[in-house]
Design an enzyme around this catalytic site. Structure first.
Site, short mmCIF file in Angstrom:
data_model
loop_
_atom_site.label_atom_id
_atom_site.label_comp_id
_atom_site.label_asym_id
_atom_site.label_seq_id
_atom_site.Cartn_x
_atom_site.Cartn_y
_atom_site.Cartn_z
N ALA A 16 9.63 39.38 -59.32
CA ALA A 16 10.75 39.55 -60.23
C ALA A 16 11.06 41.03 -60.35
O ALA A 16 10.28 41.87 -59.90
CB ALA A 16 10.41 38.99 -61.61
N MET A 17 12.22 41.34 -60.96
CA MET A 17 12.64 42.74 -61.05
C MET A 17 13.21 43.04 -62.43
O MET A 17 14.06 42.31 -62.94
CB MET A 17 13.67 43.02 -59.96
CG MET A 17 14.17 44.44 -59.93
SD MET A 17 12.82 45.62 -59.60
CE MET A 17 13.38 47.01 -60.57
N GLU A 18 12.77 44.16 -62.99
CA GLU A 18 13.03 44.51 -64.39
C GLU A 18 14.35 45.24 -64.64
O GLU A 18 14.47 45.96 -65.64
CB GLU A 18 11.87 45.38 -64.90
CG GLU A 18 11.80 46.81 -64.31
CD GLU A 18 10.88 46.96 -63.10
OE1 GLU A 18 10.64 45.96 -62.41
OE2 GLU A 18 10.42 48.09 -62.85
N HIS A 55 5.73 40.48 -68.17
CA HIS A 55 5.64 41.72 -67.39
C HIS A 55 7.01 42.40 -67.30
O HIS A 55 7.14 43.59 -67.60
CB HIS A 55 5.11 41.38 -65.99
CG HIS A 55 5.00 42.56 -65.07
ND1 HIS A 55 3.82 43.25 -64.89
CD2 HIS A 55 5.92 43.18 -64.28
CE1 HIS A 55 4.02 44.24 -64.03
NE2 HIS A 55 5.29 44.21 -63.63
N GLU A 56 8.02 41.66 -66.90
CA GLU A 56 9.34 42.28 -66.73
C GLU A 56 9.90 42.72 -68.08
O GLU A 56 10.53 43.77 -68.18
CB GLU A 56 10.31 41.33 -66.02
CG GLU A 56 9.83 40.77 -64.67
CD GLU A 56 9.29 41.80 -63.70
OE1 GLU A 56 9.74 42.96 -63.73
OE2 GLU A 56 8.40 41.45 -62.89
N HIS A 93 8.38 45.99 -69.12
CA HIS A 93 8.93 47.14 -68.37
C HIS A 93 10.06 47.82 -69.14
O HIS A 93 10.36 48.99 -68.88
CB HIS A 93 9.49 46.69 -67.02
CG HIS A 93 8.51 46.78 -65.88
ND1 HIS A 93 7.69 47.87 -65.67
CD2 HIS A 93 8.25 45.92 -64.85
CE1 HIS A 93 6.97 47.67 -64.57
NE2 HIS A 93 7.28 46.50 -64.05
N GLU A 133 3.73 50.40 -63.18
CA GLU A 133 3.19 49.10 -62.79
C GLU A 133 1.77 48.85 -63.33
O GLU A 133 1.48 47.79 -63.87
CB GLU A 133 3.23 48.93 -61.27
CG GLU A 133 4.64 48.91 -60.68
CD GLU A 133 5.54 47.83 -61.28
OE1 GLU A 133 5.03 46.93 -61.98
OE2 GLU A 133 6.77 47.89 -61.06
N1 TRP Z 1 9.24 46.29 -60.12
C1 TRP Z 1 8.97 44.92 -59.75
C2 TRP Z 1 7.85 44.46 -60.67
O1 TRP Z 1 6.72 44.69 -60.45
C3 TRP Z 1 8.54 44.78 -58.33
C4 TRP Z 1 9.62 44.47 -57.35
C5 TRP Z 1 10.50 43.47 -57.41
C6 TRP Z 1 9.88 45.12 -56.12
N2 TRP Z 1 11.25 43.47 -56.28
C7 TRP Z 1 10.90 44.44 -55.49
C8 TRP Z 1 9.32 46.19 -55.48
C9 TRP Z 1 11.37 44.82 -54.24
C10 TRP Z 1 9.79 46.59 -54.25
C11 TRP Z 1 10.82 45.90 -53.62
O2 TRP Z 1 8.07 43.95 -61.68
ZN ZN Z 2 6.25 45.58 -62.49
#
Ligand code: TRP
Ligand code: ZN
Length: 902
Positions: A270-272, A305-306, A309, A328
């Site tokens: 996932a991405m924050e 987690h997200e 962040h 992280e």
């Molecule tokens: N920042 C994201 C997390 O740990 C990690 C992540 C999601 C990521 N997509 C990515 C890192 C693509 C590198 C590339 O929550």
């Molecule tokens: Zn993270």
């Protein structure tokens, strides 16, 4: 795709300098209504007064087509700008302050890297961390450039009714030609890696959260309409996380809306992105009939987690990517603490340490070992590793252990107060901890810079005449690539002394009164002795419970008898140490039998009565909650055992582990069956399996207690079935058909498939027929087959790569099938012919052309190639060599394969 020649550019921490230019404002207009997509960017740029003055501006860009360029409203002269071979935009002799307008085209439909703007099931979405924004437009794509973003999306109404970006929506409306637009404004300056936008046909599932200061926050989940009934769990997890962060860390959410979009095509979990998280659908969507208890738990922790962040990562971000663990490691620590607080601290700690020891320790002892704060990289995407995440979290946890909750919280408060709105370093974080607690962490900082897992050796002496207990601790860290000499670290070692009935003996170190029952020793030297005055004349010397709660990420070595380990397995008051003693005892027997294989080719192994008795005692201990019992009775995995060997032979490891499972099954069958039946009654009500879905109150029970009972029940079933008796397979078949939750169905199916039982095919097919159109459940179906340790598995995996559900462009599919085979099935993957290695090698080379991030991650099963017996080792080397010799290799795979072969 990048040529090998350009693949070796190294980025170094020592070369960091502040950005030569700053971006104050970004206005983006993205036209999704034309093909290729047109991006219009308007950037307010100024020279950074604190940076070394540079006349020219270099903007990162990749795979962009220039359409128009204006500086302060005018097209720059032909010789004053250029686009270099990599795609970056160079503008010569720019003013101190100016407006840059760029128009460029991009091709999301062709984007298989899943980085930048791409399509997932016909919906537009973005992934910009770490360096994906440069695939959308030219920019200073580095985390220390923080700008305010305003984003307008233009799209056809049909097919794209939902248009999202970071922050708050400030305008929307219809345009001619059945098109519409939406404008979003994010009031918080942010680095480009946190940018996100989404457009498509998505159902919205909403909730609300009121912060403790009384602000109402709208919570929106976006998913395909058919999955709208699978968001409840994620929504409730999000609310729990928001409340928890207020209480435990004093952190409130800061926008009026929090959005989460679930997509099927995603490289990571996932991405924050600020206010607009994008998730791999696996970590959002769940209902009891499609998701296991483990899936539910994983969702809760990734959602948290997200969310966390937002403060540790977004409000305070990283100065550069060498500081990745600043966000992280700290955020993993926070999500682990969240899970510990809302579930069970003991269970959570065991699971976290199990992951650390199986995955991170392997990385830390192999060719890709690197510190929590690396000092060089070639491709930053290769550094989203278990060391940065999980060892990073352990380093934060050690600070917490050394400081205690109150001082740790003071340190966090200072960190938030001092650095809000900034892009900072790991060192800034440690300094806040030091200043708030008045402690000196100069030696502790080595944990960030020194790679490798330290070995801590412990020896205990007890004097009957004086009553003195002496604990002698020593430490040593083996060399890792580029770091031949290691210094002693500052290691917190939590200890207690236990008497014959498991009672705590006071730890009198002569000054402190009253004597504590548990202490954190601080090991700083290569070797150090700690003395405790105790009771003279004890008939039995005390037993030390050491490294309680796994107080440091080290390998502990201590001479202990089987009886001492069995005692700790039954009596230790620290839940982690209690579990760990059992694991060590089980592992010890596995290695004894492996030793026998070293001497004879077909040794006759004999089970151990005392080991069975210790196992049985745990099995029947009513004082231990079911989830803990399930963990205690789970044998160390094959990979974990292989990772602790040199000249590893996976056939032998498989054989001895199966021998132990069978020995326990045959000797403890009545007890296992009784336990199974008791757990059936406790999870389903007295009328047994059939009532399971409805339960006592008419609902599937999602509570941690009920999940723990299911885990214990299914552990008992799997162990019973190791006896390879038809009656246990019939029981599995019965459970499969009678239950309606995925946990119990998968558990039963897994036993049948793993054993290659006669029922396996029919049940697998039933499962497929029921779920063939479900993306997440068919991933389970793939993994299930790929991880069976059977002779026919390899052919089956080959056939599955041609099955209609398999899609090589989807990372979840690749992880489920290829990863399930290479990571989850050491016995088959390491077939002595090398067929498994060649298979993985071919997939790495193929995927490198479409998605190099995923290809590079598939190399990890080769990491320890040097530590296998010569035949397998050579077969792995051949495949690695073949990959390395490819004419075109991505930076991702090039860097990894280079390190693994070095
Ligand atoms: N920042 C994201 C997390 O740990 C990690 C992540 C999601 C990521 N997509 C990515 C890192 C693509 C590198 C590339 O929550
Ligand atoms: Zn993270």
């Amino acid at each position: 795709m990048i040529h090998a020649s350009s693949a070796s550019r190294v980025t170094r921490l020592t070369e960091y300098g502040p950005p030569p230019f700053l971006v104050e404002q970004v206005h983006l207009t993205v036209h999704l209504d034309v093909d290729p997509v047109l991006v219009q960017a308007r950037l307010a740029i100024r020279r950074n007064p604190v940076a070394t003055p540079t006349p020219d501006l270099l903007l990162d860009g990749q795979e962009l087509e220039m359409v128009a360029l204006r500086l302060d409203g005018r097209e720059p002269a032909a010789g004053s700008w250029m686009i270099d071979a990599a795609g970056n935009l160079l503008l010569r002799q720019v003013p101190d302050r100016f407006i840059l307008e760029v128009e460029n085209r991009i091709h999301p439909a062709r984007n298989t890297s899943l980085e930048g703007l791409y399509l997932s099931n016909g919906r537009f979405c973005t992934q910009c961390e770490a360096e994906g924004f440069r695939k959308i437009t030219w920019y200073l794509d580095r985390p220390d450039v923080l700008a305010r973003f305003t984003v307008t999306l233009v799209a056809p109404c049909r097919g794209y009714p939902v248009l999202l970006a970071n922050g708050n929506r400030i305008a929307q409306g219809l345009l001619e030609g059945e098109r519409h637009y939406a404008t979003w404004e994010d009031p918080f300056p942010k680095p480009s890696y946190l940018f996100a936008m989404v457009a498509g046909d998505l159902a919205q599932i909403s909730g609300e959260f009121t912060t403790r200061s009384g602000r109402r926050v709208a919570l929106h989940f976006y998913t395909e309409a058919e999955n709208a009934d699978r968001c409840d769990h994620a929504l409730s997890a999000l609310k729990k996380a928001m409340a928890w962060d207020e209480i435990r860390f004093g952190r409130e959410y800061d926008l009026d809306v929090y959005m989460i979009v679930a997509v099927n095509d995603f490289n990571m979990g996932a991405m924050e992105n600020k206010g607009l998280n994008i998730f791999n659908s696996q970590y959002v969507l769940a209902k009891p009939s499609t998701a296991t208890d483990e899936d539910f738990q994983a969702i809760e922790s990734v959602i948290a987690h997200e969310y966390f962040h937002n403060w540790t990562g977004n409000r305070i971000t990283c100065r550069d990517w060498f500081q990745l663990s600043l966000k992280e490691g700290l955020t993993v620590f926070r999500d682990q603490e969240f899970s510990a607080d809302i579930l069970s601290r003991g269970v959570q700690r065991i699971k976290d340490v199990r992951l650390l020891r199986t995955v991170q320790f392997a990385e830390d002892s192999g060719p890709t070992a690197h510190p929590v704060q690396p000092d060089t990289y070639i491709e930053i995407n290769n550094f989203y590793t278990t060391t940065i995440y999980n060892k990073g979290a352990e380093v934060v946890r050690m600070l917490h252990t050394l400081l205690g909750e109150a001082d740790f919280r003071r340190g966090m408060d200072l960190y938030f107060a001092r650095h809000d709105g900034q892009a900072v370093t790991v060192d800034d974080f440690v300094r806040a901890m030091e200043e708030a607690s008045q402690r000196d962490f100069s030696q502790f900082r080595l944990w960030y810079r020194q790679a490798g897992t330290p070995i801590v050796r412990a020896a205990m002496e007890y004097s009957v005449t004086t009553g003195m207990t002496t604990l002698t601790l020593s430490q040593e860290t083996a060399p890792t690539p580029g770091q031949p000499d290691k210094k002693p670290l500052h290691i917190p070692v939590r200890v207690a002394l236990l008497g014959t009935t498991g009672e705590h003996l006071p730890l009198q170190d002569n000054h402190s009164a009253p004597a504590p029952l548990e202490m954190v020793l601080e090991l700083r030297e290569a070797r150090q002795a700690f003395h405790f005055v105790g009771q003279a004349g004890l008939e039995q010397r005390p037993v030390v419970s050491i490294l309680r709660g796994f107080s440091a990420p080290v390998r502990l070595e201590m001479a202990r008898t089987d009886a001492e380990l069995a005692f700790l397995w039954a009596r230790d008051t620290d839940p982690f140490n209690r579990w760990d003693a059992g694991q060590e005892l089980l592992e010890r027997w596995l290695f004894r039998w492996i030793g026998q294989y070293r001497q004879e080719s077909r040794p006759s192994l004999v089970g151990d009565g005392a080991l069975r008795a210790a196992f049985l005692a745990t099995l029947n201990d009513p004082g231990l909650d079911p989830a803990m019992r399930a963990l205690a009775l789970t044998l160390p995995g094959e990979k974990y055992v292989l990772d602790r060997m040199e000249q590893a032979n996976p056939d032998v490891v498989h054989a001895v582990r199966e021998f132990l499972r069978r020995d326990l099954a045959e000797h403890l069958a009545p007890d296992l069956l009784r336990l199974y039946q008791r757990m059936v009654v406790e999870t389903t009500g007295a009328d047994g399996l059939a009532a399971e879905t409805t339960g006592a109150n008419g609902h599937h029970d999602e509570s941690p207690l009920a999940a723990g009972r299911r885990a214990l029940k299914n552990m008992a079933l799997a162990t019973l079935a190791a006896a390879d008796q038809p009656e246990w397979y019939r029981l599995c078949e019965q459970q499969y058909h009678a239950s309606h939750n995925m946990t119990d169905r998968m558990a039963a199916l897994n036993v049948l498939v793993q054993a290659g039982a006669t029922q396996a095919e029919a049940v697998l097919d039933d499962f497929y027929q029921q779920w063939r159109d479900d993306f997440l459940v068919t991933n389970k179906w793939l993994t299930l087959q790929a991880s069976a340790p059977l002779a026919e598995t390899f052919e089956r995996v080959l056939a599955l790569t041609r099955h209609p559900v398999f899609n090589p462009n989807n990372p979840n599919r690749v992880r489920a099938l290829i990863g399930g085979f290479a990571n989850g099935n050491p016995y088959c993957f390491h077939h002595p012919s090398g067929q498994g290695y060649r298979f993985l090698g071919e997939w790495i080379m193929r995927l490198d052309r479409s998605n190099s991030q995923i290809a590079a991650r598939l190399l990890t099963p080769f990491n320890r190639w040097r530590f296998f017996e010569p035949g397998r080792s050579e077969r792995m080397r051949e495949v690695l060599q073949q990959i390395a010799e490819q004419a075109t290799l991505s930076r991702d795979v090039g860097e990894m394969v280079g390190k693994i072969l070095a």
